[in-house]
Design an enzyme around this catalytic site. Structure first.
Site, PDB file in Angstrom:
ATOM      1  N   GLY A 147       0.783  -1.244   0.162  1.00  0.00           N
ATOM      2  CA  GLY A 147       0.224  -0.080  -0.546  1.00  0.00           C
ATOM      3  C   GLY A 147       0.753   1.745  -0.203  1.00  0.00           C
ATOM      4  CB  CYS A 148       0.475   4.806  -0.919  1.00  0.00           C
ATOM      5  SG  CYS A 148      -1.029   4.774  -0.708  1.00  0.00           S
ATOM      6  CE1 TYR A 149      -1.180   8.712   4.650  1.00  0.00           C
ATOM      7  CE2 TYR A 149      -2.671   6.974   3.500  1.00  0.00           C
ATOM      8  CZ  TYR A 149      -2.134   8.021   3.840  1.00  0.00           C
ATOM      9  OH  TYR A 149      -3.353   9.539   4.046  1.00  0.00           O
ATOM     10  CB  ALA A 150       2.086  -0.348   3.992  1.00  0.00           C
ATOM     11  CB  SER A 152       5.673   6.871   2.516  1.00  0.00           C
ATOM     12  OG  SER A 152       4.446   6.981   3.653  1.00  0.00           O
TER      13      SER A 152
END
Length: 338
Positions: A147-150, A152
Site C-alpha cells: 500500500g502507499c502509506y505502508a 512510505s
C-alpha cells in the site's frame, strides 16, 4: 531466448483508475512489455485516450470475463475484487501483481478486522517490497503490491527493525502521514471535491487504517500483538499526488546521528529507488518518480525524526508494481522507471 530478450504480454484489470492509468504510462515505455488488454467494466467500449488524453494508448476498455491470454496480469481493483479473480489466474499459471490489500496480510483475523467483508484470502501472495524481499520476489509468480502509506512508513522504519544494529530498540513510533487527493481513487466523492478540499486538510480513519497491520507485519510484529507502541494518523490535503510521512521514533537507548545514518546508508546501499537526503525532503522532490526520499534528524529530547516522501501513484502503486514485475521477469529493476 532468455527472459531479458522475450517480449511479455500484459493486461491490466481495473485500468480506468488513477493507478491503472499510471501503469499504462509505465508499461507503454517498457521495452519488454506489450500491452494486450485493458479491462474496466464501467468504461467498457470507450478508448483509453478518452479518459486520459495525455497518455498515448489506443486500447479500448473491455469487460473482464475470465480471460487468460496474457503472460502477466496487473489487478488495480477496489479491495475485495481480487479475491474473486486471483484463484482463476493462479490456476491458469499466470503471473500476477495485485495492487489491492486483498492478499497482503498473513493473519485472517487482521484481514477481517481492517478490511471487513465476509471473504478472506485463501493464500498470502509474496509481499512485493523490493527493498526488503528482493530475493523472494525474483522467485515468485504472484505478488501482493504494498500500500502507499505502508510503503512510505515501512521504508522509513525498516533499517531500525531489520538492519541488525546491536543494541538498537524501538519503544514507540508516532506517525503523521499526509496524502494527496488521488490516493482516494478516481470515483467522484463530495467530500473530495474542490469546494470541500481547497484550503482544507483533515484526518481520516484515525485508529483503524487498513495499512497498519501491513506495516507491523513487514517490521516483524503484528497489529494485534505489537512489540512496540505504534500510532498512525493519516491525513488528506489539497494536492494531487504524493505522501509525506513524519515518523517520531522513541528509542530505548541513545544513538548518534552518525550511527543512524550509517545504518540507513548500508541498509539501502543496493536500493536504486531509496535516497537518503542530507536536508529535509519534500513531496515535490519525488512527484512523478519511483523514488522514496528519507530524511533523518533528532529532536532535543533525543527522539529520532524520520521524514519520507513518495509519489503515491508511482512508488506507492504502479511504479512499485513495475519494479516488482522487472524482478519477476528478469529485467533490470529500474527498467521504464528512470
Amino acid at each position: 531466448m532468455n527472459q531479458q530478450q522475450k517480449t511479455w504480454t500484459a493486461s491490466v484489470i481495473g485500468a480506468s483508475g488513477y493507478s491503472g492509468a499510471e501503469l499504462i504510462k509505465l508499461l507503454k515505455r517498457h521495452p519488454g512489455i506489450e500491452i494486450e488488454a485493458l479491462y474496466a467494466h464501467t468504461q467498457a467500449g470507450k478508448h483509453f485516450s478518452e479518459l486520459y488524453p495525455a497518455i498515448p494508448c489506443d486500447k479500448v476498455f473491455q469487460t473482464y470475463e475470465g480471460q487468460t491470454d496474457s503472460d502477466i496480469y496487473f489487478l488495480a481493483l477496489p479491495h475485495g475484487e481480487a479475491l474473486r479473480l486471483v484463484p482463476g489466474l493462479l490456476a491458469a499459471g499466470k503471473k500476477i501483481i495485485d495492487l489491492s490489500g486483498d492478499y497482503r496480510l498473513e493473519k485472517v483475523d487482521e484481514h477481517k478486522h481492517f478490511y471487513g467483508g465476509d471473504k478472506s484470502p485463501e493464500a498470502v501472495l509474496q509481499y512485493g517490497m523490493p527493498e526488503l524481499f528482493r530475493d523472494e520476489i525474483v522467485k515468485s509468480t504472484a505478488i501482493s503490491n504494498p500500500g502507499c502509506y505502508a510503503t512510505s512508513i515501512i521504508l522509513g522504519l525498516a533499517p531500525l527493525f531489520r538492519g541488525g544494529m546491536v543494541g538498537l530498540e524501538v519503544e514507540s513510533v508516532n506517525v503523521t502521514a499526509i496524502s494527496g487527493i488521488s490516493g482516494a481513487g478516481r470515483s467522484a466523492k463530495t467530500e473530495l471535491s474542490f469546494s470541500e478540499m481547497s484550503g482544507n486538510m483533515r484526518a481520516y480513519k484515525v485508529g483503524k487504517h487498513q495499512h497498519t497491520p501491513e506495516i507491523m507485519q513487514a517490521l516483524g510484529t503484528s497489529a494485534t500483538e505489537p512489540s512496540f507502541r505504534f500510532v498512525m494518523t493519516p491525513m488528506i490535503a489539497p494536492y494531487v499526488r504524493g505522501i509525506y510521512s513524519v515518523l517520531n521514533v522513541r528509542l530505548a537507548s541513545p544513538a548518534t546521528m552518525a550511527s543512524i545514518r550509517e545504518l540507513y546508508a548500508g541498509f539501502y546501499a543496493d536500493a536504486p529507488f531509496v535516497r537518503l537526503r542530507n536536508g529535509v525532503t519534500e513531496v515535490s522532490h519525488v512527484a512523478n518518480t519511483n523514488f522514496c526520499d528519507v530524511s533523518l534528524a533528532f529532536e532535543n529530547d533525543g527522539s529520532l525524526v524520520i521524514i519520507t516522501a513518495i509519489d503515491n501513484l508511482v512508488k506507492g502503486a504502479a511504479g512499485q508494481a513495475v519494479q516488482n514485475m522487472n524482478l519477476m521477469l528478469g529485467f533490470d529493476e529500474t527498467t521504464a522507471l528512470l
